[in-house]
Design a protein around this motif. Structure first.
Motif, PDB file in Angstrom:
ATOM      1  N   ARG A 129       0.845  -1.201   0.000  1.00 16.91           N
ATOM      2  CA  ARG A 129       0.000   0.000   0.000  1.00 16.91           C
ATOM      3  C   ARG A 129       0.876   1.246   0.000  1.00 16.91           C
ATOM      4  O   ARG A 129       1.773   1.391   0.823  1.00 16.91           O
ATOM      5  N   ALA A 130       0.595   2.142  -0.954  1.00 15.77           N
ATOM      6  CA  ALA A 130       1.270   3.437  -0.992  1.00 15.77           C
ATOM      7  C   ALA A 130       0.392   4.443  -0.266  1.00 15.77           C
ATOM      8  O   ALA A 130      -0.833   4.413  -0.372  1.00 15.77           O
ATOM      9  N   LEU A 131       1.019   5.324   0.491  1.00 14.61           N
ATOM     10  CA  LEU A 131       0.323   6.386   1.204  1.00 14.61           C
ATOM     11  C   LEU A 131       0.996   7.701   0.834  1.00 14.61           C
ATOM     12  O   LEU A 131       2.205   7.864   1.031  1.00 14.61           O
ATOM     13  N   VAL A 132       0.208   8.617   0.272  1.00 16.04           N
ATOM     14  CA  VAL A 132       0.699   9.947  -0.087  1.00 16.04           C
ATOM     15  C   VAL A 132      -0.226  10.953   0.581  1.00 16.04           C
ATOM     16  O   VAL A 132      -1.450  10.813   0.526  1.00 16.04           O
ATOM     17  N   ALA A 133       0.370  11.952   1.232  1.00 10.74           N
ATOM     18  CA  ALA A 133      -0.441  12.933   1.959  1.00 10.74           C
ATOM     19  C   ALA A 133       0.082  14.347   1.723  1.00 10.74           C
ATOM     20  O   ALA A 133       1.280  14.562   1.548  1.00 10.74           O
ATOM     21  N   VAL A 134      -0.867  15.281   1.729  1.00 11.73           N
ATOM     22  CA  VAL A 134      -0.554  16.709   1.709  1.00 11.73           C
ATOM     23  C   VAL A 134      -1.254  17.297   2.918  1.00 11.73           C
ATOM     24  O   VAL A 134      -2.463  17.130   3.081  1.00 11.73           O
ATOM     25  N   GLU A 135      -0.481  17.935   3.785  1.00 14.01           N
ATOM     26  CA  GLU A 135      -1.070  18.512   4.990  1.00 14.01           C
ATOM     27  C   GLU A 135      -0.531  19.907   5.227  1.00 14.01           C
ATOM     28  O   GLU A 135       0.570  20.244   4.803  1.00 14.01           O
ATOM     29  N   ASP A 136      -1.356  20.719   5.887  1.00  9.45           N
ATOM     30  CA  ASP A 136      -0.941  22.078   6.202  1.00  9.45           C
ATOM     31  C   ASP A 136      -1.371  22.417   7.623  1.00  9.45           C
ATOM     32  O   ASP A 136      -2.225  21.754   8.189  1.00  9.45           O
ATOM     33  N   ASP A 137      -0.766  23.454   8.178  1.00 13.36           N
ATOM     34  CA  ASP A 137      -1.141  23.925   9.522  1.00 13.36           C
ATOM     35  C   ASP A 137      -1.906  25.245   9.408  1.00 13.36           C
ATOM     36  O   ASP A 137      -1.829  26.100  10.277  1.00 13.36           O
ATOM     37  N   GLY A 138      -2.669  25.366   8.337  1.00 15.84           N
ATOM     38  CA  GLY A 138      -3.429  26.579   8.072  1.00 15.84           C
ATOM     39  C   GLY A 138      -4.758  26.622   8.789  1.00 15.84           C
ATOM     40  O   GLY A 138      -4.959  25.981   9.823  1.00 15.84           O
ATOM     41  N   ILE A 139      -5.701  27.368   8.206  1.00 13.20           N
ATOM     42  CA  ILE A 139      -6.978  27.634   8.862  1.00 13.20           C
ATOM     43  C   ILE A 139      -7.902  26.418   8.884  1.00 13.20           C
ATOM     44  O   ILE A 139      -8.878  26.405   9.624  1.00 13.20           O
ATOM     45  N   THR A 168      -8.220   5.342  -2.019  1.00 14.82           N
ATOM     46  CA  THR A 168      -9.177   6.003  -1.136  1.00 14.82           C
ATOM     47  C   THR A 168      -8.552   7.303  -0.637  1.00 14.82           C
ATOM     48  O   THR A 168      -7.337   7.406  -0.512  1.00 14.82           O
ATOM     49  N   VAL A 169      -9.419   8.266  -0.357  1.00 16.59           N
ATOM     50  CA  VAL A 169      -8.980   9.567   0.157  1.00 16.59           C
ATOM     51  C   VAL A 169      -9.555   9.736   1.553  1.00 16.59           C
ATOM     52  O   VAL A 169     -10.710   9.409   1.799  1.00 16.59           O
ATOM     53  N   GLN A 170      -8.724  10.250   2.444  1.00 16.76           N
ATOM     54  CA  GLN A 170      -9.174  10.538   3.798  1.00 16.76           C
ATOM     55  C   GLN A 170      -8.813  11.979   4.128  1.00 16.76           C
ATOM     56  O   GLN A 170      -7.711  12.439   3.830  1.00 16.76           O
ATOM     57  N   ILE A 171      -9.762  12.697   4.756  1.00 16.37           N
ATOM     58  CA  ILE A 171      -9.534  14.090   5.142  1.00 16.37           C
ATOM     59  C   ILE A 171      -9.574  14.199   6.655  1.00 16.37           C
ATOM     60  O   ILE A 171     -10.509  13.726   7.294  1.00 16.37           O
ATOM     61  N   GLU A 172      -8.535  14.814   7.210  1.00 15.17           N
ATOM     62  CA  GLU A 172      -8.475  15.098   8.650  1.00 15.17           C
ATOM     63  C   GLU A 172      -8.442  16.607   8.804  1.00 15.17           C
ATOM     64  O   GLU A 172      -7.737  17.299   8.075  1.00 15.17           O
ATOM     65  N   ARG A 173      -9.183  17.108   9.802  1.00 14.80           N
ATOM     66  CA  ARG A 173      -9.342  18.560   9.958  1.00 14.80           C
ATOM     67  C   ARG A 173      -8.831  19.068  11.304  1.00 14.80           C
ATOM     68  O   ARG A 173      -9.376  20.021  11.829  1.00 14.80           O
ATOM     69  N   GLU A 174      -7.829  18.478  11.859  1.00 17.40           N
ATOM     70  CA  GLU A 174      -7.305  18.959  13.133  1.00 17.40           C
ATOM     71  C   GLU A 174      -6.012  19.721  12.910  1.00 17.40           C
ATOM     72  O   GLU A 174      -5.116  19.243  12.214  1.00 17.40           O
ATOM     73  N   LYS A 175      -5.927  20.919  13.481  1.00 14.65           N
ATOM     74  CA  LYS A 175      -4.735  21.764  13.366  1.00 14.65           C
ATOM     75  C   LYS A 175      -4.350  21.951  11.905  1.00 14.65           C
ATOM     76  O   LYS A 175      -3.223  21.705  11.507  1.00 14.65           O
ATOM     77  N   GLY A 176      -5.306  22.350  11.082  1.00 14.84           N
ATOM     78  CA  GLY A 176      -5.082  22.502   9.653  1.00 14.84           C
ATOM     79  C   GLY A 176      -5.844  21.427   8.897  1.00 14.84           C
ATOM     80  O   GLY A 176      -6.892  20.967   9.341  1.00 14.84           O
ATOM     81  N   THR A 177      -5.296  21.027   7.786  1.00 14.65           N
ATOM     82  CA  THR A 177      -5.947  20.019   6.955  1.00 14.65           C
ATOM     83  C   THR A 177      -4.915  18.996   6.508  1.00 14.65           C
ATOM     84  O   THR A 177      -3.805  19.362   6.120  1.00 14.65           O
ATOM     85  N   ARG A 178      -5.291  17.735   6.564  1.00 18.68           N
ATOM     86  CA  ARG A 178      -4.455  16.652   6.037  1.00 18.68           C
ATOM     87  C   ARG A 178      -5.337  15.818   5.113  1.00 18.68           C
ATOM     88  O   ARG A 178      -6.376  15.311   5.536  1.00 18.68           O
ATOM     89  N   ILE A 179      -4.913  15.711   3.863  1.00 15.72           N
ATOM     90  CA  ILE A 179      -5.621  14.878   2.898  1.00 15.72           C
ATOM     91  C   ILE A 179      -4.656  13.782   2.473  1.00 15.72           C
ATOM     92  O   ILE A 179      -3.559  14.064   1.970  1.00 15.72           O
ATOM     93  N   SER A 180      -5.052  12.548   2.732  1.00 12.51           N
ATOM     94  CA  SER A 180      -4.187  11.421   2.406  1.00 12.51           C
ATOM     95  C   SER A 180      -4.856  10.496   1.400  1.00 12.51           C
ATOM     96  O   SER A 180      -6.069  10.335   1.394  1.00 12.51           O
ATOM     97  N   LEU A 181      -4.033   9.936   0.578  1.00 11.28           N
ATOM     98  CA  LEU A 181      -4.444   9.021  -0.479  1.00 11.28           C
ATOM     99  C   LEU A 181      -3.732   7.701  -0.235  1.00 11.28           C
ATOM    100  O   LEU A 181      -2.525   7.675   0.006  1.00 11.28           O
ATOM    101  N   GLU A 182      -4.489   6.620  -0.290  1.00 13.78           N
ATOM    102  CA  GLU A 182      -3.917   5.297  -0.107  1.00 13.78           C
ATOM    103  C   GLU A 182      -4.369   4.408  -1.255  1.00 13.78           C
ATOM    104  O   GLU A 182      -5.521   4.432  -1.658  1.00 13.78           O
ATOM    105  N   PHE A 183      -3.417   3.628  -1.803  1.00  8.98           N
ATOM    106  CA  PHE A 183      -3.753   2.744  -2.917  1.00  8.98           C
ATOM    107  C   PHE A 183      -2.762   1.578  -2.978  1.00  8.98           C
ATOM    108  O   PHE A 183      -1.653   1.664  -2.484  1.00  8.98           O
ATOM    109  N   ASP A 184      -3.205   0.482  -3.611  1.00  7.92           N
ATOM    110  CA  ASP A 184      -2.367  -0.693  -3.793  1.00  7.92           C
ATOM    111  C   ASP A 184      -1.361  -0.451  -4.924  1.00  7.92           C
ATOM    112  O   ASP A 184      -1.670   0.195  -5.907  1.00  7.92           O
ATOM    113  N   VAL A 185      -0.166  -1.003  -4.752  1.00  4.32           N
ATOM    114  CA  VAL A 185       0.856  -0.913  -5.802  1.00  4.32           C
ATOM    115  C   VAL A 185       1.073  -2.265  -6.435  1.00  4.32           C
ATOM    116  O   VAL A 185       0.737  -3.275  -5.923  1.00  4.32           O
TER     117      VAL A 185
END
Length: 185
Positions: A129-139, A168-185
């Motif tokens: 499983r590959a996991l790629v995420a983009v997260e920020d400490d913004g609003i 699959t995409v997962q969104i977390e909304r604590e202390k900014g935003t984290r959007i992670s993508l997980e998929f089989d390789v």
């Protein structure tokens, strides 16, 4: 690659001639999408294997290209933490566009009215499983925000491309935003 560069130049010229900020922004977004494909094709062309590439070798320069095209109105520190694992080009092309969308959204929307912040782009491989995420400490995203019903083309594109690679995409909304993508390789 030359054709993509020509298309990017035409989009930039057209965007520069427009007065409407929405239209100009749409053309610049399209140019950034082409840019992510151009970076991939350039990396594949220079590699020994035209069908696969190191995720680190692709994403780190891509992140630098994307962030380099944004105005420096608000200081944003961008960190990349990408493991060195290989994916085929059929997964890398949509992955690059997804990262482009998520990173561009963070650059545009995470830090309004602030003195800046940090965006992190990460990638790792856990088993198959590959996991790629983009997260920020913004609003952060409002609790009412639903990416599935978003009117924006970019997040609909993320959903379509994620489905294309079986992820699959997962969104977390604590202390900014984290959007992670997980998929089989």
């Amino acid at each position: 690659k030359n054709n993509l560069n020509t298309a990017m130049s035409l989009l930039a010229l057209q965007a520069g001639s427009l007065r409407d900020p929405g239209s100009r922004g749409a053309l610049n977004d399209a140019r950034r999408r082409l840019q992510s494909m151009m970076v991939l094709y350039d990396k594949l062309y220079r590699s020994d294997n035209l069908r696969a590439l190191s995720v680190r070798e692709y994403l780190v320069p891509l992140v630098n290209e994307i962030t380099g095209n944004f105005p420096k109105n608000v200081p944003v520190n961008v960190e990349t933490h990408v493991d060195d694992f290989v994916l085929d080009s059929k997964a890398l092309a949509p992955l690059g566009i997804i990262v482009n969308e998520l990173l561009s959204n963070a650059m545009k929307h995470a830090f309004p009215g602030t003195s800046g912040g940090t965006i992190k782009v990460s990638g790792s491989l856990k088993g198959n499983r590959a996991l790629v995420a983009v997260e920020d400490d913004g609003i952060g995203l409002p609790a009412s925000f639903d990416p599935g019903s978003s009117a924006g083309f970019g997040l609909r594109l993320v959903d379509m491309l994620t489905e294309q690679i079986g992820g699959t995409v997962q969104i977390e909304r604590e202390k900014g935003t984290r959007i992670s993508l997980e998929f089989d390789v």
